[in-house]
Enzyme design. Structure first.
Site, PDB file in Angstrom:
ATOM      1  N   GLY A 233       0.771  -1.245   0.000  1.00  0.00           N
ATOM      2  CA  GLY A 233       0.000   0.000   0.000  1.00  0.00           C
ATOM      3  C   GLY A 233       0.794   1.282   0.000  1.00  0.00           C
ATOM      4  O   GLY A 233       0.225   2.371  -0.136  1.00  0.00           O
ATOM      5  N   GLU A 268       4.053  -6.695   1.595  1.00  0.00           N
ATOM      6  CA  GLU A 268       3.639  -7.090   0.226  1.00  0.00           C
ATOM      7  C   GLU A 268       3.591  -5.856  -0.667  1.00  0.00           C
ATOM      8  O   GLU A 268       2.531  -5.504  -1.183  1.00  0.00           O
ATOM      9  CB  GLU A 268       2.244  -7.721   0.271  1.00  0.00           C
ATOM     10  CG  GLU A 268       2.104  -8.930   1.171  1.00  0.00           C
ATOM     11  CD  GLU A 268       0.637  -9.341   1.384  1.00  0.00           C
ATOM     12  OE1 GLU A 268      -0.276  -8.622   0.927  1.00  0.00           O
ATOM     13  OE2 GLU A 268       0.423 -10.382   2.006  1.00  0.00           O
ATOM     14  N   ARG A 307      -5.531   2.813 -15.774  1.00  0.00           N
ATOM     15  CA  ARG A 307      -5.673   3.579 -14.532  1.00  0.00           C
ATOM     16  C   ARG A 307      -6.446   4.895 -14.695  1.00  0.00           C
ATOM     17  O   ARG A 307      -7.287   5.212 -13.861  1.00  0.00           O
ATOM     18  CB  ARG A 307      -4.310   3.830 -13.871  1.00  0.00           C
ATOM     19  CG  ARG A 307      -3.548   2.550 -13.515  1.00  0.00           C
ATOM     20  CD  ARG A 307      -2.375   2.781 -12.581  1.00  0.00           C
ATOM     21  NE  ARG A 307      -2.812   3.121 -11.241  1.00  0.00           N
ATOM     22  CZ  ARG A 307      -2.758   4.320 -10.727  1.00  0.00           C
ATOM     23  NH1 ARG A 307      -2.249   5.320 -11.411  1.00  0.00           N
ATOM     24  NH2 ARG A 307      -3.202   4.544  -9.517  1.00  0.00           N
ATOM     25  N   TYR A 311      -9.757   4.810 -12.472  1.00  0.00           N
ATOM     26  CA  TYR A 311      -9.691   5.541 -11.188  1.00  0.00           C
ATOM     27  C   TYR A 311      -9.568   7.047 -11.358  1.00  0.00           C
ATOM     28  O   TYR A 311      -9.336   7.754 -10.365  1.00  0.00           O
ATOM     29  CB  TYR A 311      -8.465   5.095 -10.375  1.00  0.00           C
ATOM     30  CG  TYR A 311      -8.240   3.610 -10.301  1.00  0.00           C
ATOM     31  CD1 TYR A 311      -9.120   2.792  -9.589  1.00  0.00           C
ATOM     32  CD2 TYR A 311      -7.144   3.025 -10.911  1.00  0.00           C
ATOM     33  CE1 TYR A 311      -8.900   1.430  -9.527  1.00  0.00           C
ATOM     34  CE2 TYR A 311      -6.920   1.664 -10.845  1.00  0.00           C
ATOM     35  CZ  TYR A 311      -7.809   0.866 -10.146  1.00  0.00           C
ATOM     36  OH  TYR A 311      -7.588  -0.475 -10.071  1.00  0.00           O
ATOM     37  N   CYS A 338     -13.441   2.981 -28.671  1.00  0.00           N
ATOM     38  CA  CYS A 338     -14.811   3.506 -28.740  1.00  0.00           C
ATOM     39  C   CYS A 338     -15.442   3.627 -27.360  1.00  0.00           C
ATOM     40  O   CYS A 338     -16.430   2.950 -27.058  1.00  0.00           O
ATOM     41  CB  CYS A 338     -15.646   2.588 -29.605  1.00  0.00           C
ATOM     42  SG  CYS A 338     -14.783   2.142 -31.094  1.00  0.00           S
ATOM     43  N   TYR A 367       0.523  -1.691 -12.057  1.00  0.00           N
ATOM     44  CA  TYR A 367      -0.869  -1.697 -12.515  1.00  0.00           C
ATOM     45  C   TYR A 367      -1.025  -1.027 -13.879  1.00  0.00           C
ATOM     46  O   TYR A 367      -2.052  -0.430 -14.168  1.00  0.00           O
ATOM     47  CB  TYR A 367      -1.792  -1.041 -11.459  1.00  0.00           C
ATOM     48  CG  TYR A 367      -1.582  -1.618 -10.082  1.00  0.00           C
ATOM     49  CD1 TYR A 367      -2.011  -2.902  -9.786  1.00  0.00           C
ATOM     50  CD2 TYR A 367      -0.895  -0.913  -9.091  1.00  0.00           C
ATOM     51  CE1 TYR A 367      -1.782  -3.469  -8.538  1.00  0.00           C
ATOM     52  CE2 TYR A 367      -0.657  -1.464  -7.839  1.00  0.00           C
ATOM     53  CZ  TYR A 367      -1.107  -2.742  -7.570  1.00  0.00           C
ATOM     54  OH  TYR A 367      -0.878  -3.296  -6.339  1.00  0.00           O
TER      55      TYR A 367
HETATM   56  N1  LLP Z   1      -1.314  -7.069  -0.800  1.00  0.00           N
HETATM   57  C1  LLP Z   1      -2.621  -7.173  -1.069  1.00  0.00           C
HETATM   58  C2  LLP Z   1      -3.409  -8.171  -0.340  1.00  0.00           C
HETATM   59  C3  LLP Z   1      -3.211  -6.336  -2.027  1.00  0.00           C
HETATM   60  O1  LLP Z   1      -4.513  -6.434  -2.274  1.00  0.00           O
HETATM   61  C4  LLP Z   1      -2.417  -5.387  -2.717  1.00  0.00           C
HETATM   62  C5  LLP Z   1      -3.002  -4.507  -3.733  1.00  0.00           C
HETATM   63  C6  LLP Z   1      -1.044  -5.337  -2.420  1.00  0.00           C
HETATM   64  C7  LLP Z   1      -0.533  -6.185  -1.445  1.00  0.00           C
HETATM   65  C8  LLP Z   1      -0.098  -4.373  -3.092  1.00  0.00           C
HETATM   66  O2  LLP Z   1      -0.423  -3.039  -2.861  1.00  0.00           O
HETATM   67  P1  LLP Z   1       0.553  -1.851  -3.354  1.00  0.00           P
HETATM   68  O3  LLP Z   1       1.814  -1.923  -2.533  1.00  0.00           O
HETATM   69  O4  LLP Z   1       0.825  -2.055  -4.790  1.00  0.00           O
HETATM   70  O5  LLP Z   1      -0.228  -0.629  -3.093  1.00  0.00           O
HETATM   71  N2  LLP Z   1      -5.087  -1.216  -9.472  1.00  0.00           N
HETATM   72  C9  LLP Z   1      -4.977  -0.205  -8.456  1.00  0.00           C
HETATM   73  C10 LLP Z   1      -4.342  -0.733  -7.195  1.00  0.00           C
HETATM   74  C11 LLP Z   1      -5.055  -1.943  -6.636  1.00  0.00           C
HETATM   75  C12 LLP Z   1      -4.335  -2.543  -5.466  1.00  0.00           C
HETATM   76  C13 LLP Z   1      -4.879  -3.866  -5.140  1.00  0.00           C
HETATM   77  N3  LLP Z   1      -4.238  -4.548  -4.064  1.00  0.00           N
HETATM   78  C14 LLP Z   1      -4.196   0.985  -9.028  1.00  0.00           C
HETATM   79  O6  LLP Z   1      -3.845   0.947 -10.203  1.00  0.00           O
HETATM   80  O7  LLP Z   1      -3.966   1.960  -8.332  1.00  0.00           O
END
Ligand code: LLP
Length: 404
Positions: A233, A268, A307, A311, A338, A367
Site C-alpha cells: 500500500g 507485500e 488507470r 480511477y 470507442c 498496474y
Molecule cells: N497485498 C494485497 C493483499 C493487495 O490487495 C495489494 C493490492 C497489495 C498487497 C499491493 O499493494 P501496493 O503496494 O501495490 O499498493 N489497481 C490499483 C491498485 C489496486 C491494489 C490492489 N491490491 C491501481 O492501479 O492503483
C-alpha cells in the site's frame, strides 16, 4: 528520466531510440530505478529485516520478477496464474504468500503442493476448505488469517480495502473464532495475522492506527503469531508535488509494535517497488482540432493503461523531444477506443505537438501492463527493460494472429 540535449531519456537511452527499435506503444522499464527502489525499501525497515514479498499483481512480467527475485524479494500472489509466474521466475516457495478472498479448490491444492510459506485465508469457509484439502493430502498447512482492521487508509475509495464495508479479511469476532478453530485443527497451523488496508497510501497515520488495532487483537487472542503480514500500500508521488509517505514514522510505529510482539514482519509492496520504473511510450496518430481543445489521438489506449479510465488517475505526460514551442490550445490526450473514458489527461500549455510525435506517460510500472486487456482486439504492447547499456525485450508485443 531526464532530457539530454532535448531528448527525453530513460537512464542514458533516448525514448526516440526505444520507439524506433521496438515500435509503439511500448512499456519501458528502468533496472536502475528498480534496484534503487528495492534498496531504499530495505533500508527503510532495516532494523527488523522484514520478508519482502513483491505484490505480483502490480506487474506480472516474469523476466522483471526474475530481477526482483535476484534482488532478494519473495512474492505475494493472488491466483494460481500469479503463483505459477512467481515460481517460473525462480522465487523460493518459502518466500511466497497467497492472498485473496476467493481461492478455489484447485488453487489451494496447487499452493499446498508447491509448499509455499503461507496461505492467507480471508473467511471461515476458506479455512474449512484449506483444512479439508490438507486432510485429504495428509498434511499440516501453515496459514494466516487476514484481519479487516476497519481502518480508513484515506486513499481512493476504489482501492481502499481495510474498512468493514470492504469484502477483504474477517472482522474481530470471526478472527477470534478462527483462532480457536485453528487451534483445534490437526491440519492447520495458524502462523500469521495479515492485513492490507489499501493502496497508494501517503499518510502514515492509517498504518499507525492499523498497528494499534492488531496489537490489541493479538493480546486478546492469546496466540503467538510467527509472522505478521502488514500488506503493501505504500504510495508513490505521481505528480510533481513530491508528496511522500513518511517511512520513518511507519518504521518507528512497527518497532514499537515489535517490542511487544516478537514476530517476523512480512510486507507485500507492489507500487513502491515498480511504480516509477515504467514509462509508456506512445505516438501521436492524429491531431483532431475542435473549438476549445485539440484531441491528441495516441496509438496507446485505455486497454494498454487502464488507470486513468478506472480511477481517474493522472500520469505525468511528457514530449519525447523538447522544442520549447507551446501550444495555445488545450490538449486532451486520448486513445482510439470507442469509449469516452478512453482518455488519459487534459493539459494546458503543453508543448506544441504534431502528428507522429512521441509522448511518454510516466510512472506506469505498477498496474499498467498488468491491468491491460485486449479490448477492441488490440494486441498488448511490448515490454522492454533497460539494464546498463542494454535494452532487452522482456515480453514481446502480441501479434494479431495470437488474438484471432
Ligand atoms: N497485498 C494485497 C493483499 C493487495 O490487495 C495489494 C493490492 C497489495 C498487497 C499491493 O499493494 P501496493 O503496494 O501495490 O499498493 N489497481 C490499483 C491498485 C489496486 C491494489 C490492489 N491490491 C491501481 O492501479 O492503483
Amino acid at each position: 528520466m531526464k532530457y539530454i540535449d532535448k531528448n527525453l531519456s530513460i537512464e542514458s537511452i533516448k525514448v526516440l531510440d526505444v520507439a524506433k527499435k521496438f515500435g509503439t506503444p511500448v512499456y519501458c522499464y528502468s533496472y536502475k530505478l528498480l534496484k534503487e527502489n528495492i534498496a531504499s525499501f530495505k533500508k527503510n525497515f532495516k532494523t527488523f529485516a522484514p520478508l519482502i514479498c513483491f505484490a505480483v499483481k502490480s506487474n506480472t512480467n516474469v523476466n522483471l520478477i526474475k530481477e526482483i527475485r535476484k534482488l532478494g524479494l519473495g512474492a505475494d500472489v493472488v491466483s494460481k496464474g500469479e503463483l505459477m509466474i512467481a515460481l517460473k521466475a525462480g522465487v523460493d516457495p518459502k518466500k511466497i504468500v497467497f492472498s485473496g478472498v476467493g481461492k478455489t479448490y484447485s488453487e489451494i491444492s496447487y499452493a499446498i503442493d508447491k509448499k509455499i510459506l503461507l496461505i492467507n485465508a480471508e473467511s471461515k469457509s476458506e479455512i474449512i476448505q484449506i483444512e479439508k484439502i490438507a486432510k485429504s493430502k495428509k498434511k499440516i498447512i501453515n496459514v494466516g488469517i487476514r484481519l479487516n482492521p476497519n481502518t480508513d487508509a484515506k486513499t481512493l475509495s476504489q482501492i481502499s480495502t481495510g474498512k468493514k464495508e470492504n469484502k477483504f479479511g474477517v472482522d474481530e469476532k470471526i478472527f477470534f473464532e478462527l483462532v480457536d478453530y485453528s487451534k483445534n485443527s490437526k491440519n492447520i497451523n495458524l502462523k500469521c495475522l495479515s492485513v492490507h488496508i489499501g493502496s497508494q497510501i501517503l499518510d502514515h497515520k492509517p498504518y499507525e492506527k492499523m498497528l494499534k488495532v492488531i496489537d490489541k487483537i493479538i493480546k486478546k487472542s492469546n496466540h503467538k503469531f510467527a509472522f505478521i503480514d502488514l500488506g503493501g500500500g505504500m504510495g508513490i508521488s505521481y505528480e510533481n508535488n513530491n508528496k511522500k509517505l513518511n517511512y520513518k514514522k511507519y518504521n518507528t510505529a512497527i518497532n514499537k509494535f515489535l517490542k511487544k510482539n516478537k514476530s517476523k514482519i512480512i510486507f507485500e509492496p507492489g507500487r513502491s517497488i515498480v511504480g516509477n520504473i515504467g514509462s509508456l511510450i506512445s505516438r501521436v496518430t492524429y491531431i483532431k482540432e475542435s473549438d476549445k481543445k485539440d484531441f491528441i489521438i495516441l496509438d496507446a489506449a485505455m486497454n494498454d493503461l487502464m488507470r486513468p479510465a478506472l480511477y481517474g488517475a493522472n500520469h505525468r505526460t511528457l514530449p519525447a523531444l523538447k522544442t520549447n514551442k507551446i501550444s495555445k490550445k488545450t490538449y486532451e490526450f486520448v486513445g482510439p477506443i470507442c469509449e469516452s473514458t478512453d482518455k488519459f489527461t487534459t493539459l494546458k500549455k503543453f508543448q506544441k505537438l504534431k502528428e507522429k510525435d512521441l509522448i511518454v506517460m510516466c510512472d506506469v510500472g505498477a498496474y499498467g501492463m498488468s491491468l491491460s486487456s485486449n479490448y477492441n482486439v488490440r494486441p498488448k504492447p511490448a515490454e522492454v527493460l533497460i539494464k546498463g547499456s542494454k535494452i532487452n525485450v522482456v515480453k514481446k508485443r502480441q501479434k494479431l494472429k495470437d488474438l484471432i
